[in-house]
Write a protein that holds these residues in place. Sequence first.
Motif, PDB file in Angstrom:
ATOM      1  N   HIS A 176       0.845  -1.193   0.000  1.00  0.00           N
ATOM      2  CA  HIS A 176       0.000   0.000   0.000  1.00  0.00           C
ATOM      3  C   HIS A 176       0.885   1.250   0.000  1.00  0.00           C
ATOM      4  CE1 HIS A 176      -3.978  -1.852   0.628  1.00  0.00           C
ATOM      5  NE2 HIS A 176      -3.269  -2.818   1.200  1.00  0.00           N
ATOM      6  N   PRO A 177       0.657   2.156  -0.947  1.00  0.00           N
ATOM      7  CA  PRO A 177       1.546   3.319  -1.066  1.00  0.00           C
ATOM      8  C   PRO A 177       1.338   4.318   0.064  1.00  0.00           C
ATOM      9  CG  PRO A 177      -0.289   3.508  -2.591  1.00  0.00           C
ATOM     10  CD  PRO A 177      -0.403   2.150  -1.969  1.00  0.00           C
ATOM     11  N   PRO A 178       2.411   4.725   0.703  1.00  0.00           N
ATOM     12  CA  PRO A 178       2.294   5.818   1.670  1.00  0.00           C
ATOM     13  C   PRO A 178       2.077   7.138   0.928  1.00  0.00           C
ATOM     14  CG  PRO A 178       4.587   5.185   1.376  1.00  0.00           C
ATOM     15  CD  PRO A 178       3.780   4.199   0.597  1.00  0.00           C
ATOM     16  N   SER A 183       4.727   8.296  -1.524  1.00  0.00           N
ATOM     17  CA  SER A 183       5.153   7.382  -2.584  1.00  0.00           C
ATOM     18  C   SER A 183       5.196   8.097  -3.928  1.00  0.00           C
ATOM     19  CB  SER A 183       4.190   6.198  -2.666  1.00  0.00           C
ATOM     20  OG  SER A 183       4.553   5.338  -3.729  1.00  0.00           O
ATOM     21  N   PRO A 184       6.212   7.837  -4.759  1.00  0.00           N
ATOM     22  CA  PRO A 184       6.276   8.479  -6.074  1.00  0.00           C
ATOM     23  C   PRO A 184       5.036   8.192  -6.912  1.00  0.00           C
ATOM     24  CG  PRO A 184       8.367   7.427  -5.545  1.00  0.00           C
ATOM     25  CD  PRO A 184       7.397   6.990  -4.495  1.00  0.00           C
ATOM     26  N   HIS A 185       4.680   9.162  -7.723  1.00  0.00           N
ATOM     27  CA  HIS A 185       3.505   9.062  -8.576  1.00  0.00           C
ATOM     28  C   HIS A 185       3.967   8.904 -10.021  1.00  0.00           C
ATOM     29  CE1 HIS A 185      -0.260  11.120 -10.440  1.00  0.00           C
ATOM     30  NE2 HIS A 185      -0.393   9.811 -10.420  1.00  0.00           N
ATOM     31  N   LYS A 194       4.170  -2.533  -6.365  1.00  0.00           N
ATOM     32  CA  LYS A 194       5.453  -2.165  -5.763  1.00  0.00           C
ATOM     33  C   LYS A 194       5.339  -0.907  -4.901  1.00  0.00           C
ATOM     34  CE  LYS A 194       8.261  -5.398  -7.121  1.00  0.00           C
ATOM     35  NZ  LYS A 194       8.992  -6.249  -6.144  1.00  0.00           N
ATOM     36  N   GLY A 195       4.115  -0.415  -4.739  1.00  0.00           N
ATOM     37  CA  GLY A 195       3.904   0.700  -3.830  1.00  0.00           C
ATOM     38  C   GLY A 195       3.908   2.069  -4.463  1.00  0.00           C
ATOM     39  N   TYR A 196       3.882   2.148  -5.783  1.00  0.00           N
ATOM     40  CA  TYR A 196       3.804   3.448  -6.458  1.00  0.00           C
ATOM     41  C   TYR A 196       2.341   3.866  -6.600  1.00  0.00           C
ATOM     42  CZ  TYR A 196       8.715   2.937  -7.793  1.00  0.00           C
ATOM     43  OH  TYR A 196      10.082   2.794  -7.767  1.00  0.00           O
ATOM     44  N   ARG A 197       2.125   5.168  -6.681  1.00  0.00           N
ATOM     45  CA  ARG A 197       0.823   5.698  -7.073  1.00  0.00           C
ATOM     46  C   ARG A 197       0.830   5.875  -8.584  1.00  0.00           C
ATOM     47  NH1 ARG A 197       0.315  10.876  -5.124  1.00  0.00           N
ATOM     48  NH2 ARG A 197       2.580  10.981  -4.872  1.00  0.00           N
ATOM     49  N   GLU A 235      12.706   3.038 -11.554  1.00  0.00           N
ATOM     50  CA  GLU A 235      13.502   3.159 -10.334  1.00  0.00           C
ATOM     51  C   GLU A 235      14.857   3.792 -10.617  1.00  0.00           C
ATOM     52  OE1 GLU A 235      13.442  -0.854  -8.905  1.00  0.00           O
ATOM     53  OE2 GLU A 235      11.574  -0.547  -7.768  1.00  0.00           O
TER      54      GLU A 235
END
Length: 447
Positions: free
Chosen positions: A24-26, A29-31, A51-54, A396
């Motif tokens: 879950h993206p904090p 997190s990069p968009h 991988k947690g990206y927005r 990345e």
Amino acid sequence: MSSLDSPRLTLWRDITPLPSPLIHPPPFSPHILVIGGGVTGLVSSWVLLDKGYRVTVLAKDFVSDEPGKRLTSQIAGALWEFPPAVCGSHTDRISLERSKVWCMTAYHIWDGIADIKQLRDDSGVRMMPSTFFFPSAIEEDPDQFDKMEEMIASGVRGFRRSTQIMEEQKVDPEYGAVDAYQLLAPIIDTDKGMHWLTSLVRSKGAKFVTREIDCDLLDIEEALRVEFKADAIVNATGLQGTTLAGDNSCYPIRGGLIRVINDGANFPKVEAALTITADAVHDSSEIIFLVPRNDNILLIGGFAEPHEQSLDLTLDSPIVKRMRSRCEAFLPSLKKARLDESYPFAQGLRPFRQRNVRVERELRSKKSRIVHSYGQGGAGWSLSFGCAQDVLALVEEALSGVQARPMAEMWHVSQLDPCTRALGQAVSNTALVAIENRAHPKLRPRI
């Protein structure tokens, strides 16, 4: 170990077909702005989300069942092949070898999805026998023999080679097929698959924006990143690579598929894909392509017309009539086939690229954070997860400030030869990958 050297993308470990993102993206997190709503863009979005990206997905059109509005990804034959026919003799060696890794990554993930009944039903992905026929003994064509050996070593399931296959599948012996092999391969109902992918990506948190972009992304990169608060951009726009990436090597290859009822009423039900591929006959213009789309539809193809851009073919067009006649000569029972009256003929433009598939960062500016993934031709489904893994790695890199490199520098030919580390690692990990992708019973979700 860099991201580009990381182990192959694996179902349940790296991505999940469940509605929630694996990570879950904090808020910080990069968009990522993904441009393109076809299979390449959606699968790339899926991998980034898990991988947690927005993610925001921007496209001119999204999946539709309206006549004339289906995406290229919906019209595709979607028969998995090693390596896909997109990798013909015109392909540079870097792209050809990388495509072998890409298609095996997708093979194992589609296999894992098809292993769970509800996922199989929802996604339209099934593992079915796929038979490849040859006009001469495979040993007489060194390229075909090497391809067969590499494919076996890469971990396909259900491989079998036998001249008896022609008789079993009721192929006309007069047609000229003298050798054949069969394996279990992903066969995808692409209408159902695209709806499923779109819903999955949306459920994982992606935002969808309908808009057309008709200029070079490099010219508007900064404006787009400001507007969408995007940290990087992924270009997965197929034929639009000509415009959006300033790439004049992109071109369309027109193709078409006849759809007939495959319920066993008019001819014995075809329950395996039957093909004579372009590289087997060394002619990409007109081939044998018979693929069960779902329980009741059989696709009859195929042909390839480079640089043809109009979609004005009909069932009476000479090339379409030759296609049907050729397939009926190969499998005579098809002469009794009944058209799917609701959707008898599908046609589309495969997004090819002269130097072939491009999964690479923007090289024209050192400051750019654009990652390109286009030129998959008719093999978007077959290359999907493999290309998406590399897209993730390149995103990345861009975010970490690593300087962009051409594909030829990222993957040296010496590293990609079948007997070198890349394929060697894939072969040694075959059992592990297969087990991981089929989901251990204790990890298998309750669906």
